[in-house]
Design an enzyme around this catalytic site. Structure first.
Site, PDB file in Angstrom:
ATOM      1  N   HIS A 161       4.344  -8.060  18.295  1.00 26.87           N
ATOM      2  CA  HIS A 161       5.093  -8.605  17.139  1.00 26.87           C
ATOM      3  C   HIS A 161       4.147  -9.238  16.112  1.00 26.87           C
ATOM      4  CE1 HIS A 161       8.637  -8.377  19.875  1.00 26.87           C
ATOM      5  NE2 HIS A 161       7.771  -8.810  20.775  1.00 26.87           N
ATOM      6  N   SER A 282     -11.907  -6.191  -8.133  1.00 30.22           N
ATOM      7  CA  SER A 282     -10.813  -6.374  -9.084  1.00 30.22           C
ATOM      8  C   SER A 282     -11.407  -6.576 -10.463  1.00 30.22           C
ATOM      9  CB  SER A 282      -9.996  -7.608  -8.693  1.00 30.22           C
ATOM     10  OG  SER A 282      -9.274  -8.075  -9.813  1.00 30.22           O
ATOM     11  N   LYS A 288     -12.651 -10.825  -5.540  1.00 27.14           N
ATOM     12  CA  LYS A 288     -11.932  -9.856  -4.717  1.00 27.14           C
ATOM     13  C   LYS A 288     -12.797  -8.715  -4.216  1.00 27.14           C
ATOM     14  CE  LYS A 288      -7.642  -9.232  -4.978  1.00 27.14           C
ATOM     15  NZ  LYS A 288      -6.528  -9.369  -4.053  1.00 27.14           N
ATOM     16  N   GLU A 295      -5.921   1.247   2.337  1.00 27.21           N
ATOM     17  CA  GLU A 295      -4.560   1.331   1.788  1.00 27.21           C
ATOM     18  C   GLU A 295      -4.183   2.771   1.462  1.00 27.21           C
ATOM     19  OE1 GLU A 295      -3.840  -2.275  -1.038  1.00 27.21           O
ATOM     20  OE2 GLU A 295      -5.987  -1.935  -0.904  1.00 27.21           O
TER      21      GLU A 295
END
Ligand code: ARG
Length: 472
Positions: A161, A282, A288, A295
């Site tokens: 979980h 970024s 970043k 992704e």
């Protein structure tokens, strides 16, 4: 050959050429040019067989062979002119052959149809991609193996979980993916066995009255045997569907690790650092470092599963045998195969390059009362309590520790004995995460010795560094 504007390949009964819209919806050359090499290979095998069987003169077969080789080099060299009016790769090649060698070109299509031709070309293409997927998967397994070997005994939290469950080893977690990708390899191998039958010689659908030798063409093209039913041979696209199914499951596995990388590389987790080579920055936030490749891999399953659903839907309800619907098979498979190969390669690069942050893994492993089960097991083993009672007592201790904002190992013996008087100093021995993982020696468990045994088994199975595994 009838009116000049009608199709040179099938225009005999036509007096007018197709409407521009008709041509646009009908033509597949925009995408099936990717089958050029397979188409030429299939035609060479067919021509050689026709000659051997006395259906074609040797001199014609030789001219065809030379012409096809010229066309292949034109296509490879980028000088071949593809024509939409000629619909597809099969007719583009044949028309060019006619320009090159004249009359014998028209004899190549004896005892053959575009129906068995396209089924053959596409099987060859999907078979190549199946082999490429296996090669890519084995390379990826090796990358995971290297990670597992480096950190066979590093501790990290194991999750259910996405909540801390029990400590596990980094090597164990890496090896879980070696298992998954190993199953993917076997799925592609199984599919390959079933797809490796030759449709060539099924002709339009019924076979042919010419004395062809289907064993010969099957063998020349690396197939195990000819398809046994000519109707099935031209109507079947199971091989593509199986490829897409295996690709979907594989992409699902890739997406799960991709998701873990996204979580693990965050500032909140810091379990891994991805290399600069597989990260992006970024344009506005200078701090970043984004896991874009992970992704995108996570997203690729959308296209791959989409292709599987699309082709299954195209094939559903089609009466035997060939219907033009089946021309819609190719783009789906091309896109899915491209996506899968790219995802596999990107994942391999990321896994090879990533750095596990051992200290962060260990710190996280110790938090969240991850050794509560070890404590309960200790109560069962040492004090002879039923597991349910031990579970309850441990739960009380977790609550005390939680309220005191400390770890189980930071409770005093006194605090523990207030919950159960039988508890002794020995209990602290099982509360450490290293003892916890080392104790899980059951087969397939997370103990470093178990993990090393699995690493050795896989190393042996995958063979030396040079082998692809495709032929294992
Ligand atoms: N371009 C076609 C395809 O990809 C080739 C087969 C055409 N056969 C036919 N009977 N029209 O499916």
């Amino acid at each position: 050959m009838g009116d000049k504007t009608s199709n040179a390949m099938w225009g005999g009964r036509f007096s007018a050429g197709p409407d521009a819209i008709m041509e646009a919806i009908n033509a597949s050359i925009g995408f099936d040019r990717r089958l050029a090499a397979q188409d030429i290979e299939g035609s060479r095998a067919h021509a050689a067989m026709l000659a051997r069987q006395g259906i074609l003169r040797d001199s014609d077969a030789e001219a065809i062979r030379e012409g096809l080789l010229t066309i292949l080099s034109e296509i490879d060299g980028g000088t071949f002119e593809f024509s939409t009016a000629l619909e597809d790769i099969h007719m583009n090649v044949e028309a060019r052959l006619k320009e090159l060698i004249g009359e014998p070109a028209g004899r190549l299509h004896t005892a053959r149809s575009r129906n068995d031709q396209v089924a053959t070309d596409f099987r060859l293409w999907v078979r190549d991609q199946t082999d490429a997927a296996i090669t890519g998967l084995v390379a990826l397994q090796r990358a995971f193996l290297a990670q597992a070997e480096a950190g066979a005994d590093w501790v990290m939290p194991g999750f259910t979980h996405l909540q801390t469950a029990q400590p596990v080893t980094w090597g164990h977690h890496m090896m879980a993916y070696v298992e998954m990708f190993g199953r993917d390899v076997t799925r592609f191998r199984d599919a390959r066995v079933r797809m490796n039958e030759s449709p060539l010689g099924a002709a339009a659908l019924a076979g042919t009255s010419f004395p062809i030798d289907r064993e010969m063409t099957a063998q020349a093209l690396g197939f195990d045997r000819p398809c046994a039913n000519s109707l099935d041979a031209v109507a079947d696209r199971d091989f593509a569907l199986e490829f897409l199914s295996a690709a979907t499951i594989c992409a699902m596995h890739l997406s799960r690790f991709a998701e873990e990388l996204v979580i693990w590389s965050s500032a909140q987790f810091r379990f891994v650092t991805l290399s600069d080579r597989f990260s992006t920055g970024s344009s506005i936030m200078p701090q970043k470092k984004n896991p874009d490749a992970a992704e995108l891999i996570r997203a690729k399953i959308g296209r791959i599963f989409g292709a599987s659903v699309a082709l299954t839907t195209v094939m559903k309800g089609l009466p035997l045998t060939y219907s033009k619907d089946m021309q819609e098979d190719k783009e789906q498979v091309f896109d899915a195969a491209d996506s899968l190969m790219l995802a596999l390669a990107a994942m391999e690069g990321m896994v090879r390059d990533m750095t596990a942050n051992r200290a962060a893994l260990e710190a996280a492993a110790s938090s969240g009362f991850s050794t509560a089960t070890d404590l309960a097991d200790w109560l069962v083993r040492e004090l002879g309590l039923p597991f349910r009672d031990a579970h309850h007592i441990t739960g009380s201790l977790v609550k005390i520790a939680d309220d005191a904002d400390c770890d189980l190992s930071e409770l005093s013996l006194q605090q523990m004995r207030e919950v159960h008087s039988g508890i002794t100093q020995d209990v602290f021995g099982v509360l450490g995460v290293h003892n916890s993982v080392a104790s899980r020696t059951s087969y397939g468990g997370t103990a470093p010795d178990q993990v090393r045994a699995q690493i050795a088994r896989w190393r042996e199975q995958l063979g030396g560094a040079g082998q692809t595994g495709a032929d294992e």
